[in-house]
Design an enzyme around this catalytic site. Sequence first.
Site, PDB file in Angstrom:
ATOM      1  N   LYS A 141       0.884  -1.567  -0.262  1.00 37.11           N
ATOM      2  CA  LYS A 141      -0.167  -0.485  -0.009  1.00 37.11           C
ATOM      3  C   LYS A 141       1.152   1.239  -0.276  1.00 37.11           C
ATOM      4  O   LYS A 141       1.920   1.011   0.661  1.00 37.11           O
ATOM      5  CB  LYS A 141      -0.843   0.164   1.239  1.00 37.11           C
ATOM      6  CG  LYS A 141      -2.300   1.015   0.905  1.00 37.11           C
ATOM      7  CD  LYS A 141      -3.041   0.123   0.459  1.00 37.11           C
ATOM      8  CE  LYS A 141      -4.928   0.693   0.388  1.00 37.11           C
ATOM      9  NZ  LYS A 141      -5.638  -0.421   0.175  1.00 37.11           N
ATOM     10  N   ASP A 164      -6.874   4.282  -4.472  1.00 34.96           N
ATOM     11  CA  ASP A 164      -7.696   4.132  -3.147  1.00 34.96           C
ATOM     12  C   ASP A 164      -8.052   5.435  -2.332  1.00 34.96           C
ATOM     13  O   ASP A 164      -8.661   6.055  -3.888  1.00 34.96           O
ATOM     14  CB  ASP A 164      -6.248   3.766  -2.304  1.00 34.96           C
ATOM     15  CG  ASP A 164      -6.879   3.335  -0.966  1.00 34.96           C
ATOM     16  OD1 ASP A 164      -7.733   2.385  -0.864  1.00 34.96           O
ATOM     17  OD2 ASP A 164      -7.331   4.269   0.453  1.00 34.96           O
TER      18      ASP A 164
HETATM   19  P1  NAD Z   1     -13.422   8.173  -2.489  1.00 37.97           P
HETATM   20  O1  NAD Z   1     -11.840   8.906  -2.583  1.00 37.97           O
HETATM   21  O2  NAD Z   1     -13.740   7.560  -3.511  1.00 37.97           O
HETATM   22  O3  NAD Z   1     -14.652   7.827  -1.185  1.00 37.97           O
HETATM   23  C1  NAD Z   1     -14.232   8.663  -0.241  1.00 37.97           C
HETATM   24  C2  NAD Z   1     -14.887   9.297   0.782  1.00 37.97           C
HETATM   25  O4  NAD Z   1     -14.515   9.078   1.743  1.00 37.97           O
HETATM   26  C3  NAD Z   1     -15.634  10.323   0.102  1.00 37.97           C
HETATM   27  O5  NAD Z   1     -16.953  10.374   0.137  1.00 37.97           O
HETATM   28  C4  NAD Z   1     -15.607  11.552   1.271  1.00 37.97           C
HETATM   29  O6  NAD Z   1     -16.076  12.498   1.513  1.00 37.97           O
HETATM   30  C5  NAD Z   1     -15.138  10.532   2.482  1.00 37.97           C
HETATM   31  N1  NAD Z   1     -14.511  10.922   3.503  1.00 37.97           N
HETATM   32  C6  NAD Z   1     -13.633  11.107   3.866  1.00 37.97           C
HETATM   33  N2  NAD Z   1     -13.204  11.233   4.927  1.00 37.97           N
HETATM   34  C7  NAD Z   1     -14.185  11.623   6.146  1.00 37.97           C
HETATM   35  C8  NAD Z   1     -14.438  11.199   7.051  1.00 37.97           C
HETATM   36  N3  NAD Z   1     -14.186  12.273   8.057  1.00 37.97           N
HETATM   37  N4  NAD Z   1     -16.527  11.015   7.343  1.00 37.97           N
HETATM   38  C9  NAD Z   1     -16.905  10.245   5.986  1.00 37.97           C
HETATM   39  N5  NAD Z   1     -17.145  10.411   5.674  1.00 37.97           N
HETATM   40  C10 NAD Z   1     -15.124  10.244   4.660  1.00 37.97           C
HETATM   41  O7  NAD Z   1     -11.875   6.848  -1.514  1.00 37.97           O
HETATM   42  P2  NAD Z   1     -12.934   4.981  -2.033  1.00 37.97           P
HETATM   43  O8  NAD Z   1     -12.120   4.146  -3.311  1.00 37.97           O
HETATM   44  O9  NAD Z   1     -14.051   4.892  -2.054  1.00 37.97           O
HETATM   45  O10 NAD Z   1     -12.495   4.471  -0.885  1.00 37.97           O
HETATM   46  C11 NAD Z   1     -13.282   4.143   0.759  1.00 37.97           C
HETATM   47  C12 NAD Z   1     -12.028   3.065   1.626  1.00 37.97           C
HETATM   48  O11 NAD Z   1     -12.552   2.011   0.911  1.00 37.97           O
HETATM   49  C13 NAD Z   1     -11.508   3.387   1.685  1.00 37.97           C
HETATM   50  O12 NAD Z   1     -11.169   2.649   3.166  1.00 37.97           O
HETATM   51  C14 NAD Z   1     -10.370   1.873   0.977  1.00 37.97           C
HETATM   52  O13 NAD Z   1      -9.430   1.889   1.174  1.00 37.97           O
HETATM   53  C15 NAD Z   1     -10.896   1.105   0.524  1.00 37.97           C
HETATM   54  N6  NAD Z   1     -11.140   0.350  -0.689  1.00 37.97           N
HETATM   55  C16 NAD Z   1     -11.034   1.344  -1.790  1.00 37.97           C
HETATM   56  C17 NAD Z   1     -10.919   0.505  -2.724  1.00 37.97           C
HETATM   57  C18 NAD Z   1     -11.333   0.991  -4.056  1.00 37.97           C
HETATM   58  O14 NAD Z   1     -10.600  -0.075  -5.057  1.00 37.97           O
HETATM   59  N7  NAD Z   1     -10.894   2.106  -4.511  1.00 37.97           N
HETATM   60  C19 NAD Z   1     -11.543  -1.257  -2.717  1.00 37.97           C
HETATM   61  C20 NAD Z   1     -10.844  -1.279  -1.442  1.00 37.97           C
HETATM   62  C21 NAD Z   1     -11.104  -1.314  -0.332  1.00 37.97           C
END
Ligand code: NAD
Length: 439
Positions: free
Chosen positions: A125, A165
């Site tokens: 990561k 991510d």
């Molecule tokens: P993203 O940047 O697309 O979205 C993140 C979201 O979280 C946004 O809506 C943002 O406004 C919100 N956010 C940020 N701070 C916040 C807070 N303090 N309170 C409430 N909401 C808040 O990111 P993503 O890719 O959707 O990732 C989200 C989670 O999923 C992370 O933990 C990431 O590691 C995990 N994840 C992502 C993927 C992927 O394919 N993108 C795969 C597995 C896991």
Amino acid sequence: MSVMEVPMKTDAAVADASTVERKRSVYANVVAQFNKAADLAKLDPDVRRILATTANEIVIHFPVKMDDGSIGMFTGYRVQHNNTLGPFKGGLRFHPAVDIDEVRALASWMTWKTALAGIPFGGGKGGIQIDPSKYSIGELERITRRFTFALATNIGPEFDIPAPDVNTNAQIMAWMVDTYLMMMPAHERGRHTHVVTGKPIEAGGSLGRDKATGQGVVYTIEMWAKDHAFDLSKATYFVQGFGNVGSWAARLLKPHGATMLAAQDHTGSISNPNGIDPEELAKHVKLSGGVAGFPGSKAIDGETFLKTRADIFVPAALEGQITATTAPWLNCKLVAEGANGPTDVEGDAVLIKRGIALLPDILCNAGGVIVSYFEWLQNKRSEFWELDEIDTKLHKKMLRAYERVRDTAREHKTDWRTAAYVVALGTLETVYKERGIFP
Ligand code: NAD
């Protein structure tokens, strides 16, 4: 190789010091989860010592020219936890709270996730400690390209493969692959497109990668509902984080007839007891930058949001949201972890005590890395798969992982998170025993 330096604090990190402080314990949380499962599985003590630590940790401080001609200094990380099953694999995050502790934790979760999903990858990561909203598109491009250049051969299509991510997307991946290819001899470039996944379709991406993590979340919810004779068409849900994972999970639950009652992101929390249309909310977020102010909804505070009475809660934002303080607030039957590490060990204990079911992150959000694997395979073979083929293959892998976790939880009479770890650790232990330790 292990390059450890003291991380510099950027302005953004200083401004968000409270968040950075909270994140100091994220890796301790992974270690506690790991220890619980290793004890239960009676993991070989040598394998245990190997898996309890990261393989390589890279910290890079790098300069970038800003739009006003000044030079900004940035700090980026790449942690490679384990590559026993295949190349290191894991996302790249842009956030002020990114630090070595958080990246270690996220890299470790990737090792368990890929082992559980049955794909030939290890865990890694990375991240850059920035608030991307403070930079222009041009600055973000230069930051991304300079960091990729600095990583150089510490990443590679058969060695370590980044992906999107939090706050990174297909555009960032396109800049990364382009920069990496520019470092290769011209006649080699065609063989290296799979150095990152989550690329735009035209630049070597895969159909279905954008929705893959949310799709996997919804597949596991469907599997759980079927096992528990739970009618999804009458279900209610609420979602924390309305980015890639949260918005896709919300949108893909809608066709089942389920109703979303509340949503939260960095701009605020909203609710509507009559239901929020996730498609309309996604359009609103695209236009306005967040869920706040969505027409027809009421603004609520964070505590009221977590107390929403609904069947399913999908945390899809950041770590450490369900804790000893907040877990007692939840009024749901099932937590489906779209985010990595949204529940800490104290939060877990409360969920178990209260009988709230859990689809743990390393199972529930594995759809993203599984379709990243499909993208990697398509690039290697110069193929382009249809969406129905990808969805069918994703469902098969998610079902296999789901069944292994469910059956292991029954066999060991344990919670689903620990069961998921037991499956992953068992696979890694087998490979270590078969291959032995060099020399
Ligand atoms: P993203 O940047 O697309 O979205 C993140 C979201 O979280 C946004 O809506 C943002 O406004 C919100 N956010 C940020 N701070 C916040 C807070 N303090 N309170 C409430 N909401 C808040 O990111 P993503 O890719 O959707 O990732 C989200 C989670 O999923 C992370 O933990 C990431 O590691 C995990 N994840 C992502 C993927 C992927 O394919 N993108 C795969 C597995 C896991």
